[in-house]
Motif scaffolding. Structure first.
Motif: not given
Length: 233
Positions: A19-21, A220, A29, A26
């Motif tokens: 999973t990439r975040h 984050y 995207r 963000s």
């Protein structure tokens, strides 16, 4: 929109399950969505990411600090969306006294390869520097007393220290350069998206004005305060 990233928490995070975040993910995207583009993400070591941007194999890189050399192959989207501060760290059980710049000449300092921190540090050939591919590698070497100190961007280094429970082993040195690095999104000057660079800049400004950028920072990077509305150019 083909975007490369090098894992650099909290900006680009890749979990064990793939999973990439993070802040950058963000942001990419949201920009791709608002521009009606399909986003393709590719992870790579930072040096390779730079080369693929220069050669035009990718369109976009994030977490990019400005240098005149890089501006030759990278078009900087303005305004910047974040800012980091270079900080020196040491092992509390092997303290390196770093109270002024001259103290760096007596020790071995770790730094991430191809990263830009501040001048004169970046171009100072009199210093004993050791380069590695990531800040977590440097932090582990520091914890093992294989380095006297490291330099790191506060966001990433503080994140890694907390995540790896190094708070009681690694501390920040008192010396501060007084320099801050604005963090940009950039386009390859060979990318077809250069034709839409002004639109991308408008979307970036909208995301800042709407509070989207502050919100992903709160998510984050909770230690960071509100974004400076007038960052240093």
């Amino acid at each position: 929109m083909v975007a490369a990233f090098s894992v650099w928490e909290p900006f680009a995070i890749e979990d064990e399950d793939g999973t990439r975040h993070g802040i950058d993910i963000s942001l990419l995207r949201e920009i791709a969505d608002r521009m009606g583009l399909e986003l393709h993400l590719h992870e790579c070591p930072w040096r390779r990411c730079l080369k693929t941007l220069e050669d035009g194999y990718i369109d976009v890189l994030t977490s990019f600090a400005y240098t005149e050399e890089r501006a030759g192959f990278a078009h900087y989207i303005r305004p910047p969306y974040s800012q980091v501060t270079p900080v020196f760290y040491y092992n509390v059980t092997n303290p390196a006294p770093i109270e002024e710049y001259g103290d760096l000449r007596n020790i071995t300092v770790g730094a991430v390869v191809e990263s830009r921190y501040f001048e004169p540090f970046d171009s100072d050939t009199t210093l004993d520097k050791f380069e590695a591919g990531s800040e977590i590698i440097l932090l582990r070497m520091l914890a093992a007393k294989r380095l006297d100190a490291i330099v790191g961007s506060d966001a990433n280094a503080d994140f890694e220290i907390r995540r790896n429970h190094m708070e009681y082993t690694i501390a920040k040195a008192p010396y501060r350069s007084g320099h801050h690095n604005d963090i940009h999104m950039v386009l390859s000057r060979r990318s077809p998206l250069m034709a839409r660079s002004e639109q991308i800049a408008r979307v970036m400004q909208d995301l800042i004005d709407e509070g989207f950028v502050d919100e992903i920072h709160r998510q984050y990077w909770p230690d960071k305060g509100p974004r400076d509305p007038n960052p240093a150019k």
